[in-house]
Design a protein around this motif. Structure first.
Motif, short mmCIF file in Angstrom:
data_model
loop_
_atom_site.label_atom_id
_atom_site.label_comp_id
_atom_site.label_asym_id
_atom_site.label_seq_id
_atom_site.Cartn_x
_atom_site.Cartn_y
_atom_site.Cartn_z
N VAL A 128 0.84 -1.20 0.00
CA VAL A 128 0.00 0.00 0.00
C VAL A 128 0.87 1.25 0.00
CG1 VAL A 128 -1.64 1.35 1.36
CG2 VAL A 128 -1.99 -1.11 1.07
N HIS A 129 1.92 1.25 0.81
CA HIS A 129 2.82 2.41 0.87
C HIS A 129 3.52 2.62 -0.46
CE1 HIS A 129 3.25 3.12 5.48
NE2 HIS A 129 2.02 2.80 5.14
N GLN A 130 3.94 1.54 -1.11
CA GLN A 130 4.59 1.66 -2.42
C GLN A 130 3.65 2.30 -3.44
OE1 GLN A 130 5.89 -2.28 -3.47
NE2 GLN A 130 7.41 -2.38 -1.83
N GLU A 131 2.38 1.89 -3.41
CA GLU A 131 1.42 2.43 -4.37
C GLU A 131 1.09 3.89 -4.08
OE1 GLU A 131 -1.31 2.60 -7.58
OE2 GLU A 131 0.52 1.50 -7.12
N ILE A 132 0.89 4.24 -2.81
CA ILE A 132 0.62 5.63 -2.44
C ILE A 132 1.82 6.50 -2.79
CG2 ILE A 132 0.09 7.23 -0.56
CD1 ILE A 132 -2.23 5.45 -1.26
N ASP A 133 3.03 5.99 -2.53
CA ASP A 133 4.25 6.72 -2.87
C ASP A 133 4.33 6.94 -4.38
OD1 ASP A 133 7.20 7.48 -1.88
OD2 ASP A 133 7.38 6.36 -3.77
N ARG A 134 3.98 5.91 -5.17
CA ARG A 134 4.07 6.01 -6.63
C ARG A 134 3.13 7.09 -7.17
NH1 ARG A 134 1.24 4.78 -10.90
NH2 ARG A 134 -0.42 3.76 -9.70
N GLU A 138 3.98 10.75 -9.01
CA GLU A 138 3.49 11.09 -10.34
C GLU A 138 2.69 12.40 -10.31
OE1 GLU A 138 1.63 8.25 -12.88
OE2 GLU A 138 2.70 6.56 -11.99
N ALA A 139 1.89 12.58 -9.29
CA ALA A 139 1.00 13.74 -9.23
C ALA A 139 1.69 14.97 -8.66
CB ALA A 139 -0.23 13.41 -8.39
N GLN A 140 2.66 14.76 -7.72
CA GLN A 140 3.29 15.91 -7.07
C GLN A 140 4.79 15.66 -6.87
OE1 GLN A 140 -0.68 16.18 -4.42
NE2 GLN A 140 0.45 14.40 -5.01
N LYS A 141 5.12 15.06 -5.72
CA LYS A 141 6.51 14.74 -5.41
C LYS A 141 6.51 13.66 -4.35
CE LYS A 141 7.08 18.25 -1.79
NZ LYS A 141 7.85 19.42 -1.33
N LYS A 184 -7.06 17.73 -7.91
CA LYS A 184 -6.19 16.73 -7.27
C LYS A 184 -6.97 15.47 -6.92
CE LYS A 184 -3.34 18.21 -4.00
NZ LYS A 184 -2.03 17.66 -4.41
N ARG A 185 -8.21 15.62 -6.49
CA ARG A 185 -9.02 14.44 -6.17
C ARG A 185 -9.20 13.55 -7.40
NH1 ARG A 185 -13.58 17.52 -2.51
NH2 ARG A 185 -12.68 17.04 -0.47
N ARG A 186 -9.58 14.16 -8.50
CA ARG A 186 -9.79 13.37 -9.72
C ARG A 186 -8.49 12.71 -10.17
NH1 ARG A 186 -13.05 17.90 -11.14
NH2 ARG A 186 -11.34 18.77 -12.33
N LEU A 187 -7.39 13.45 -10.12
CA LEU A 187 -6.11 12.94 -10.59
C LEU A 187 -5.62 11.77 -9.75
CD1 LEU A 187 -3.58 13.08 -12.35
CD2 LEU A 187 -2.69 14.84 -10.79
N GLU A 188 -5.60 11.93 -8.44
CA GLU A 188 -5.06 10.88 -7.57
C GLU A 188 -5.91 9.60 -7.64
OE1 GLU A 188 -4.05 12.01 -3.63
OE2 GLU A 188 -2.32 13.17 -4.33
N LYS A 189 -7.21 9.74 -7.69
CA LYS A 189 -8.07 8.56 -7.78
C LYS A 189 -7.86 7.85 -9.12
CE LYS A 189 -11.65 10.45 -4.72
NZ LYS A 189 -13.05 10.90 -4.59
N ARG A 190 -7.65 8.63 -10.17
CA ARG A 190 -7.44 8.04 -11.49
C ARG A 190 -6.11 7.29 -11.57
NH1 ARG A 190 -8.00 12.40 -14.34
NH2 ARG A 190 -5.84 12.78 -14.90
N LEU A 191 -5.09 7.76 -10.86
CA LEU A 191 -3.76 7.15 -10.93
C LEU A 191 -3.66 5.85 -10.14
CD1 LEU A 191 -1.44 10.30 -10.53
CD2 LEU A 191 -1.77 8.92 -12.59
#
Length: 226
Positions: A128-134, A138-141, A184-191
């Motif tokens: 889960v941490h790897q995916e949230i980090d990824r 991609e979206a910010q830093k 940001k909500r739309r982007l992060e959920k889509r990623l």
């Protein structure tokens, strides 16, 4: 009072408050108090006029209208939460999954125990941490101090700090906080790679909710599991 009693009272009070102001309350309200966190998951929460707007693809209009109402209700929700838990509420957040007619309201209590010392462990934490980090990269830093907590069998709570980039800070400074939040909500959920997370967690993901404390540069993501 026991946690279950506190959760029941919060569910009843918040459900009535939403019904009084939105014209229609949620069909079901599920409250979890797992200090220092509180989550309030709302099922089948959609007023008739909102459904008409959604049918015409006016989801932004629904979001804007709800934001206006929620800003009015947040002080009352704060009073309910602090009164029932006996703790000071630091901040209240919310997000909606409009296609599913669901939503979440959540809060952090202002307690002496730092979040870093809280541990609601679960087997899939590393993935889960790897995916949230990824997705944050991609979206910010890359996020700092990424934490996650399985508050119960259905509620996975994640928290990350120091994720805003310079252009986002500039947008906030110039009064575009609401537009930034929606984008940001739309982007992060889509990623998000939902299939990967469901495989690792061994459960289907029913809803994903995201919100931020821009002042503290802290982001939250909540997964509701089947």
């Amino acid at each position: 009072m026991t946690n279950r009693t506190v959760e029941s009272v919060i569910a009843s009070s918040v459900g009535k408050l939403l019904r009084d102001h939105f014209g229609k309350g949620p069909e079901a309200v599920f409250v979890t108090v797992a200090k220092p966190f509180i989550t309030i998951y709302l099922r089948n929460f959609m007023a008739p006029m909102e459904k008409v707007l959604l049918d015409k693809d006016n989801d932004i209009k629904v979001q804007d209208t709800r934001d206006v109402l929620m800003e009015k209700l947040l002080p009352e929700i704060n009073t309910i939460l602090s009164s029932e838990t006996g703790e000071r509420i630091d901040h209240i957040y919310y997000d909606w999954a409009l296609p599913n007619h669901s939503g979440v309201i959540f809060a952090e209590m202002d307690m002496e125990t730092p979040v870093n010392q809280v541990d609601y462990d679960y087997p899939a934490r590393a993935t889960v941490h790897q995916e949230i980090d990824r997705i944050t990269r991609e979206a910010q830093k890359p996020p700092h101090n990424l934490k996650s907590f399985m508050l119960n069998t259905r509620t996975l709570f994640t928290r990350r700090e120091d994720i805003l980039v310079m252009i986002e800070r500039e947008l906030i400074e110039n009064g575009f906080e609401e537009e930034l939040r929606l984008a940001k909500r739309r982007l992060e959920k889509r990623l998000l790679n939902i299939d990967l997370l469901e495989t690792e967690l061994g459960q289907k993901i029913e809803d994903v909710f995201v919100d931020w404390n821009f002042d503290n540069d802290t982001g939250y993501m909540i997964f509701i599991l089947k």
